[in-house]
Design an enzyme around this catalytic site. Sequence first.
Site: not given
Length: 276
Positions: A56, A133, A211
Amino acid sequence: MAAITRLARSSSSISYLRRCLSSAISSETNPLFTSRKDPKDRNVQWVFLGCPGVGKGTYASRLCKLLGVPHIATGDLVREELASSGPLSQQLSEIVNQGKLVSDEIIISLLSKRLESGEAKGDSGFILDGFPRTINQAEILEGVTDIDLVVNLKLQENVLLEKCLGRRICSECGKNFNLASINVKGENGNPGISMAPLLPPPHCTSKLITRSDDTETVVKERLRVYSEKSQPVEEFYRSRGKLLEFDLPGGIPQSWPKLLEALNLDDYEEKQSAAA
């Protein structure tokens, strides 16, 4: 609308969100994608949906540069807060590391701060990435502006998992890279997909980090939670004729021109390049 009223009364940040978004949009709105004006003649109000890791941010950012509008990514807002010593950083760290979705209240608070900053700089129009969301968020957004297009990026779950596990960040410059070399054969009605790795330059290679939430267990949980929460949001916009479903055919070289074509922007990029 009753839900919007209840939320607005219980949160001052939602009230501020309404004011900021109202000032950021054009008075000229048209919800129909087929009759939308050329983006060069107006500021767009678009939303990008899609599972974590689908890309995205990559595609929304490219479109923002092309159309000259701000890219507002709630994922970036969360990461900026995590890196700060702000009051939400510890709470966010626990949520993200468990693969859970950040609450509406926190997202709206972070988005309100971003909109306040953008308003001060004269921002007008936007592409939202990662918001809304949930149905609550979608209802709040509908109450303040007329989103004219929602692009839903789609990718097979096994490809998404491989992409997420291949993600790396340069600890020095903060840029994102991906070490995954994806070659999935077409089967069971799904097309084959090939994605080349996005490798770092030599000076970033030794500084790559993963991450903390990019583990197989956490990624699968993120995808499960997203799928559960996103279906009502997709239907919310589908029922309003604003949802554009876009299946990514591959990496950026294959997908970007196809996306521009789907958005009726393929010749617009050529005109922009010629004028540069």
